[in-house]
Enzyme design. Structure first.
Site, PDB file in Angstrom:
ATOM      1  N   GLY A 175      -4.456  -4.431  -4.296  1.00 26.92           N
ATOM      2  CA  GLY A 175      -5.385  -3.368  -4.660  1.00 26.92           C
ATOM      3  C   GLY A 175      -4.567  -2.152  -5.056  1.00 26.92           C
ATOM      4  O   GLY A 175      -3.858  -1.592  -4.240  1.00 26.92           O
ATOM      5  N   HIS A 176      -4.609  -1.798  -6.330  1.00 26.18           N
ATOM      6  CA  HIS A 176      -3.838  -0.651  -6.815  1.00 26.18           C
ATOM      7  C   HIS A 176      -4.800   0.435  -7.265  1.00 26.18           C
ATOM      8  O   HIS A 176      -5.658   0.190  -8.108  1.00 26.18           O
ATOM      9  CB  HIS A 176      -2.924  -1.073  -7.974  1.00 26.18           C
ATOM     10  CG  HIS A 176      -1.853  -2.034  -7.558  1.00 26.18           C
ATOM     11  ND1 HIS A 176      -1.188  -2.850  -8.424  1.00 26.18           N
ATOM     12  CD2 HIS A 176      -1.352  -2.311  -6.328  1.00 26.18           C
ATOM     13  CE1 HIS A 176      -0.303  -3.581  -7.751  1.00 26.18           C
ATOM     14  NE2 HIS A 176      -0.395  -3.276  -6.481  1.00 26.18           N
ATOM     15  N   ASP A 202       0.821  -1.211   0.000  1.00 26.28           N
ATOM     16  CA  ASP A 202       0.000   0.000   0.000  1.00 26.28           C
ATOM     17  C   ASP A 202       0.857   1.264   0.000  1.00 26.28           C
ATOM     18  O   ASP A 202       0.495   2.272   0.606  1.00 26.28           O
ATOM     19  CB  ASP A 202      -0.975  -0.001   1.200  1.00 26.28           C
ATOM     20  CG  ASP A 202      -1.743  -1.309   1.262  1.00 26.28           C
ATOM     21  OD1 ASP A 202      -2.291  -1.689   0.223  1.00 26.28           O
ATOM     22  OD2 ASP A 202      -1.754  -1.963   2.321  1.00 26.28           O
ATOM     23  N   LYS A 255       2.021   2.037  -5.287  1.00 21.57           N
ATOM     24  CA  LYS A 255       2.694   1.532  -6.491  1.00 21.57           C
ATOM     25  C   LYS A 255       1.872   1.778  -7.743  1.00 21.57           C
ATOM     26  O   LYS A 255       2.403   2.021  -8.816  1.00 21.57           O
ATOM     27  CB  LYS A 255       2.952   0.022  -6.355  1.00 21.57           C
ATOM     28  CG  LYS A 255       3.893  -0.335  -5.230  1.00 21.57           C
ATOM     29  CD  LYS A 255       4.083  -1.833  -5.113  1.00 21.57           C
ATOM     30  CE  LYS A 255       2.900  -2.570  -4.537  1.00 21.57           C
ATOM     31  NZ  LYS A 255       2.599  -2.287  -3.134  1.00 21.57           N
ATOM     32  N   GLN A 282       1.872  -6.277  -3.412  1.00 23.06           N
ATOM     33  CA  GLN A 282       2.370  -6.448  -2.038  1.00 23.06           C
ATOM     34  C   GLN A 282       3.741  -5.750  -1.915  1.00 23.06           C
ATOM     35  O   GLN A 282       3.923  -4.734  -2.543  1.00 23.06           O
ATOM     36  CB  GLN A 282       2.432  -7.933  -1.640  1.00 23.06           C
ATOM     37  CG  GLN A 282       1.072  -8.577  -1.490  1.00 23.06           C
ATOM     38  CD  GLN A 282       0.491  -9.036  -2.821  1.00 23.06           C
ATOM     39  OE1 GLN A 282       1.155  -9.664  -3.592  1.00 23.06           O
ATOM     40  NE2 GLN A 282      -0.762  -8.732  -3.069  1.00 23.06           N
TER      41      GLN A 282
HETATM   42  P1  IMP Z   1      -2.418 -13.095   1.488  1.00 26.26           P
HETATM   43  O1  IMP Z   1      -1.540 -12.482   0.445  1.00 26.26           O
HETATM   44  O2  IMP Z   1      -3.884 -12.886   1.236  1.00 26.26           O
HETATM   45  O3  IMP Z   1      -2.080 -14.533   1.742  1.00 26.26           O
HETATM   46  O4  IMP Z   1      -2.138 -12.333   2.877  1.00 26.26           O
HETATM   47  C1  IMP Z   1      -0.889 -12.436   3.546  1.00 26.26           C
HETATM   48  C2  IMP Z   1      -0.495 -11.106   4.177  1.00 26.26           C
HETATM   49  O5  IMP Z   1      -0.214 -10.159   3.154  1.00 26.26           O
HETATM   50  C3  IMP Z   1      -1.590 -10.477   5.032  1.00 26.26           C
HETATM   51  O6  IMP Z   1      -0.981  -9.783   6.102  1.00 26.26           O
HETATM   52  C4  IMP Z   1      -2.245  -9.479   4.092  1.00 26.26           C
HETATM   53  O7  IMP Z   1      -2.869  -8.422   4.776  1.00 26.26           O
HETATM   54  C5  IMP Z   1      -1.010  -9.004   3.329  1.00 26.26           C
HETATM   55  N1  IMP Z   1      -1.349  -8.477   1.996  1.00 26.26           N
HETATM   56  C6  IMP Z   1      -1.684  -9.176   0.891  1.00 26.26           C
HETATM   57  N2  IMP Z   1      -1.903  -8.360  -0.150  1.00 26.26           N
HETATM   58  C7  IMP Z   1      -1.674  -7.116   0.290  1.00 26.26           C
HETATM   59  C8  IMP Z   1      -1.707  -5.834  -0.341  1.00 26.26           C
HETATM   60  O8  IMP Z   1      -1.974  -5.672  -1.531  1.00 26.26           O
HETATM   61  N3  IMP Z   1      -1.397  -4.772   0.461  1.00 26.26           N
HETATM   62  C9  IMP Z   1      -1.057  -4.904   1.772  1.00 26.26           C
HETATM   63  N4  IMP Z   1      -1.016  -6.090   2.396  1.00 26.26           N
HETATM   64  C10 IMP Z   1      -1.317  -7.186   1.657  1.00 26.26           C
END
Ligand code: IMP
Length: 428
Positions: free
Chosen positions: A40-41, A13, A16, A223
């Protein structure tokens, strides 16, 4: 053959999407290299707020080819929905290519993600519950189902039937849940295969041809570094490699073809989900950052945890990714604070000081951040376009961060709008 990688330097977040969209102005192709609709972009186009999850951020520019690379895990129904939404906003080009080798997020991955989180109880990871972990687990267990299977109904049914042998044992015996059937999955997924088929191709070939022709590429990460499966705060990480090595692995670009590695650094830090976060602010300033920065997840709507910038973690991110430059984002959010703090070191549980990021998340959970205090600024900055115009304190803050991370600043984002950017050096 320039290829610039856009990488989140913190816990995600960082903004990007906006930076990728900006670089796309000079690019021929944007390739997303990992993750799925956990991302989420947000991209602003005039009055339109575009929330992208799987489609790369270059989509608003018809002349730019966007590629969903083989390192992604794709949720086909969600992708169709996203394509329809984007198209209904009238900002979408059809210049989109989906890797036939990308893996699919299957309905049972989403189900298992939720069931596994419930089973973890208090030790839950706080995943997005989008099936990302189970989908990558299947990929590496060599039981995954890929986009090329989705566009071949007979093969799809056969692969799903094979996968369900194990999945249904897990669902019924471990979780006491109803089994799934090939037919119900085929009914939901095969029509999406029909719709997506015209976009499906060997994107590695496409990417290499573009590089051969001297075209400019942006490799877009989702991420971030501290959520990387290897470099992040394991087990509180995502299941892919958002870092520079992962960019090559997931896009079809060789490390020798990378011309720039751009680290996206939010002017403060946020984290969503569980896991250690040394500079987290559990006070009124933390709440202020959440509200001032509208820090609620683009994908899940969850409130993000907020805190000061952490240059110990960022120095580590700069090293493992080899950042050539930084884009400091959301600097405008800090406007109005009397002082801004920068974490420059950690005190370890044994009392010693370190600037080296600990590899063990349990150690990280017990470090004490050591801060440098810098004067704040009160003037609005979103309308400013050059470093000379920035308030002295704002520029001094950016420079101090850059020095501590040992990486020059390329860009500073001073607002959410597309043009609210100070360009020092173009990374592409
Ligand atoms: P997963 O990717 O859904 O398996 O989540 C694993 C961890 O990554 C969790 O702490 C999520 O909140 C975090 N996470 C996954 N995608 C994002 C993102 O786009 N932004 C921020 N955190 C993310």
């Amino acid at each position: 053959m320039p290829a610039a990688i856009v990488i989140g330097a913190q816990w995600g977040d960082e903004g990007k999407g906006k930076i990728t969209d900006h670089l796309a102005e000079r690019a021929h192709m944007v390739v997303r290299y990992q993750g799925g609709n956990n991302a989420g972009h947000t991209v602003m186009v005039g009055d339109t707020v575009l929330k992208l999850h799987q489609i790369p951020s270059g989509i608003t520019r018809p002349e730019v080819a966007v590629v969903l690379g083989h390192g992604m895990v794709i949720n086909p129904p969600a992708l169709i929905e996203e394509l329809d939404t984007v198209r209904s906003l009238g900002v979408m080009s059809d210049n989109i290519h989906i890797s036939s080798s990308a893996h699919l997020v299957m309905p049972y991955h989403i189900l298992l993600d939720g069931l596994e989180e419930e089973l973890r109880g208090a030790a839950a990871l706080g995943t997005t519950r989008r099936g990302i972990g189970p989908a990558y687990a299947d990929k590496y267990a060599r039981t995954g189902i890929r986009v090329q299977d989705l566009v071949d109904p007979a093969r799809f049914r056969e692969r799903v039937s094979q996968a369900l042998k194990r999945v249904n044992l897990e669902l019924t015996r471990v979780f006491d849940h109803d089994p799934m059937t090939v037919e119900s999955i085929a009914e939901q997924y095969l029509p999406t295969g029909e719709r997506l088929a015209r976009y499906v191709t060997d994107t590695d070939h496409l990417v290499q041809e573009a590089l051969d022709q001297g075209k400019r590429l942006v490799l877009e990460g989702a991420q971030a570094t501290m959520l990387d499966i290897d470099y992040g705060t394991y087990p509180y990480v995502t299941s892919s490699s958002p870092t520079a090595g992962g960019a090559c692995q997931g896009s079809g670009v060789s490390p020798m073809q990378v011309s720039h590695v751009l680290g996206i650094v939010k002017a403060y830090t946020s984290r969503v989900g569980a896991g250690p976060f040394p500079t987290e602010l559990l006070d009124a300033t933390g709440d202020w950052l959440v509200e001032q920065g509208h820090e609620y997840g683009t994908s899940t709507g969850r409130r993000r945890r907020c805190g000061w910038i952490d240059t110990v973690a960022l120095r580590y991110a700069a090293r493992v990714n080899g950042f050539s430059g930084l884009a400091i984002t959301r600097l405008d959010v800090l406007t109005g604070l009397d002082q801004v703090l920068i974490c420059s070191a950690y005190r370890l549980p044994d009392g010693s000081l370190t600037r080296d990021y600990p590899a063990d998340a349990d150690v990280l959970a017990h470090v004490e951040p050591i801060y440098i205090s810098m004067p704040g600024w009160s003037e609005p900055i979103s309308h400013l376009r050059s470093v000379q115009d920035l308030p002295e304190a704002a520029w001094a803050y950016c420079q101090r961060v850059s020095e501590l991370i040992n990486t020059p600043i390329d860009l500073i984002s001073v607002g959410a709008e597309r043009d609210e950017l100070v360009v020092i050096k173009w990374p592409l």
